[in-house]
Write an enzyme that holds these catalytic residues in place. Structure first.
Site, PDB file in Angstrom:
ATOM      1  N   HIS A   1      38.412  42.439  32.487  1.00  0.00           N
ATOM      2  CA  HIS A   1      37.682  42.466  33.747  1.00  0.00           C
ATOM      3  C   HIS A   1      38.375  41.505  34.703  1.00  0.00           C
ATOM      4  O   HIS A   1      38.516  40.320  34.408  1.00  0.00           O
ATOM      5  CB  HIS A   1      36.224  42.056  33.516  1.00  0.00           C
ATOM      6  CG  HIS A   1      35.305  42.465  34.627  1.00  0.00           C
ATOM      7  ND1 HIS A   1      35.341  41.879  35.874  1.00  0.00           N
ATOM      8  CD2 HIS A   1      34.314  43.398  34.683  1.00  0.00           C
ATOM      9  CE1 HIS A   1      34.413  42.427  36.647  1.00  0.00           C
ATOM     10  NE2 HIS A   1      33.784  43.364  35.945  1.00  0.00           N
ATOM     11  N   HIS A   2      38.794  42.029  35.855  1.00  0.00           N
ATOM     12  CA  HIS A   2      39.627  41.225  36.751  1.00  0.00           C
ATOM     13  C   HIS A   2      38.917  39.973  37.257  1.00  0.00           C
ATOM     14  O   HIS A   2      39.571  39.002  37.680  1.00  0.00           O
ATOM     15  CB  HIS A   2      40.104  42.073  37.935  1.00  0.00           C
ATOM     16  CG  HIS A   2      41.530  41.826  38.305  1.00  0.00           C
ATOM     17  ND1 HIS A   2      42.038  40.570  38.551  1.00  0.00           N
ATOM     18  CD2 HIS A   2      42.574  42.678  38.461  1.00  0.00           C
ATOM     19  CE1 HIS A   2      43.323  40.658  38.856  1.00  0.00           C
ATOM     20  NE2 HIS A   2      43.676  41.923  38.795  1.00  0.00           N
ATOM     21  N   THR A   3      37.598  39.961  37.211  1.00  0.00           N
ATOM     22  CA  THR A   3      36.869  38.768  37.619  1.00  0.00           C
ATOM     23  C   THR A   3      37.233  37.570  36.745  1.00  0.00           C
ATOM     24  O   THR A   3      37.233  36.432  37.204  1.00  0.00           O
ATOM     25  CB  THR A   3      35.350  39.033  37.544  1.00  0.00           C
ATOM     26  OG1 THR A   3      35.012  40.041  38.497  1.00  0.00           O
ATOM     27  CG2 THR A   3      34.550  37.783  37.860  1.00  0.00           C
TER      28      THR A   3
END
Length: 485
Positions: free
Chosen positions: A168-170
């Site tokens: 997840h790029h977060t």
């Protein structure tokens, strides 16, 4: 097929990780990366799987944020997220054995064995992502109240292993996942060779300094950032009832294929030398970096192959590149910093008449110089102002790129060529990865993949089949770039 959860080798207590402003603004999507290994003869798949699981557990102890659950901040009115960790935190890990994958690979690529894939330079872009990545079902994604920070899949083929990572790029940018891979490789090698993972220790504090990327200046207006917009609807989830854990997909009706090209160390040196001599000031040649030189070459020749100069609807083309600000901050962030620190993008816009002018060293120098100037202008002040822009918006997801990528004329580059992913040693039956592929399909993005042991790197480009045919026939482009798949 076996599905398991790999937990930290040293369990954590309950912990909430507060994300930085740049993490909050980052794409809410899973980035996908594939690593391919050649297995040693008579490798024991069970031993390989065991080593990978042991190594991952130790790596997560050192880099725990990837074992987290991405969840909304309770009561937030600005779409803010946080990471939740606890004793049961871990990474969903799917193990796929040879007989379960071979027939699918034969159907969608050049063959089902490592030798057949290697013969054709690993044409994995044609393989459906659900075969190579451990993905959550769409029904679960639509109603999820929390999402894994990382999912992994190891798939054995005859003679090799394909590792699929979705994060997840977060949680972090690509440099962060490379830090995890480095730790994972080190501990897997130790387990495979010594039957121990040693004593993994918690991540040092400087690698978790997310708090430093908050509190930007006030009253920053979006006009300070060309090619960005404030748009509350651009990223809103398709389902109004869904928590904003994933952005609305950025799709197009145009059909684009993903092609892979190789720039050898010799070709890179030749290209840089050619541009340097053309840009020489007196007796001193200008030294463009490989990234700047390849960016100029790709920007021009991909635009020519796409016949953008014949499209009257567009007058200009934007080049944007994601920048790693770790070394640009003062004091610099640790190389192993986990988090997103690559906004704003470096940007330069030029008239299509200039971008698509006949290719020559001089015309490429003009593009390379523009790319260099744009990248050089990205400093800590610019990053801080961007943080202020996000914090001053009604929602942290309101700030968004205002790019017109494929089928439009704009080009975005994600440059991972400086990462050492292909030089990491996993030991045992694995050795070093022989190939890396992006499994992401961001619209209009070119991926510069990590450098190999010989000093070259591959580039993945998006264009139509007709455009690809013109690019293959472009003798000036193929002077430096070798078509792979």
């Amino acid at each position: 097929m076996e599905c398991t959860t790999v937990k930290l080798s040293v369990a954590l207590g309950e912990e909430v990780v507060q994300l930085s402003t740049l993490d909050q603004q980052a794409q809410r999507a899973y980035a996908n990366l594939l690593l391919v290994f050649k297995l040693s003869q008579n490798a024991d798949a069970d031993h390989v799987f065991s080593s990978l699981k042991r190594g991952l557990g130790a790596a997560l102890t050192e880099v725990p944020d990837f074992a987290s659950l991405v969840v909304p901040v309770p009561g937030s009115k600005k779409n803010e997220l946080q990471l939740r960790l606890g004793p049961d935190s871990g990474v969903p890990f799917k193990l796929v054995r040879q007989d379960a994958l071979a027939s699918h690979l034969e159907k969608h690529s050049s063959g089902g064995t490592y030798a057949e894939l290697a013969r054709d330079n690993f044409p994995l872009a044609s393989v459906p992502t659900e075969l190579l990545f451990n993905q959550l079902p769409a029904s679960e994604l639509a109603c999820a109240r929390g999402l894994p920070g990382l999912l992994a899949q190891a798939s054995v083929v005859d003679g090799g292993l394909i590792m699929g990572l979705s994060w997840h790029h977060t949680v972090s940018d690509a440099r962060g996942i490379n830090t995890l891979l480095s730790s994972w490789a080190r501990h897997t090698k130790m387990w495979a060779g010594q039957g121990t993972i040693g004593s993994p220790s918690a991540a040092p504090e400087p690698t978790r300094d997310r708090w430093r990327l908050t509190c930007g200046p006030r009253d920053v207006h979006v006009s300070h950032f060309s090619d960005y917009q404030i748009n509350a609807a651009a990223r809103t989830p398709l389902s109004p009832a869904a928590a904003h854990l994933l952005d609305r997909p950025d799709t197009t009706n145009a059909t684009a294929g993903l092609s892979t090209w190789y720039f050898s160390k010799k070709a890179l040196s030749s290209l840089r030398g050619e541009l340097g001599r053309a840009a020489a000031d007196g007796s001193d040649a200008v030294q463009f970096t490989s990234g700047e030189a390849v960016s100029a070459l790709v920007w021009k020749h991909l635009s020519l192959a796409r016949l953008l100069h014949q499209q009257l609807a567009h007058e200009t083309s934007l080049f944007a590149s994601r920048i790693d600000f770790r070394g640009r901050a003062k004091p610099a962030f640790a190389d192993g910093y986990i988090g997103n620190i690559n906004e704003p993008n470096a940007r330069t816009r030029m008239r299509l008449a200039e971008v698509c002018a006949p290719s020559s060293p001089a015309s490429l120098v003009a593009l390379a110089a523009a790319v260099r100037e744009a990248i050089g202008a990205m400093d800590e002040k610019t990053m801080r102002e961007f943080i202020g822009l996000v914090e001053g918006s009604s929602s942290v997801t309101d700030v968004y790129w205002d790019y017109n990528t494929f089928p439009g004329p704009d080009l975005v580059v994600t440059d991972m060529s400086g990462m050492d992913t292909l030089r990491q040693e996993w030991g045992g039956d694995l050795g070093q990865p022989v190939c890396i592929r992006s499994g992401s399909r961001e619209k209009g993005v070119a991926y510069f993949l990590p450098q190999d042991a010989q000093g070259g790197f591959e580039v993945q480009l998006q264009c139509t089949a007709e455009d690809l045919g013109r690019l293959k026939d472009d003798s000036l482009f193929t002077k430096y770039a070798e078509f792979r798949s």
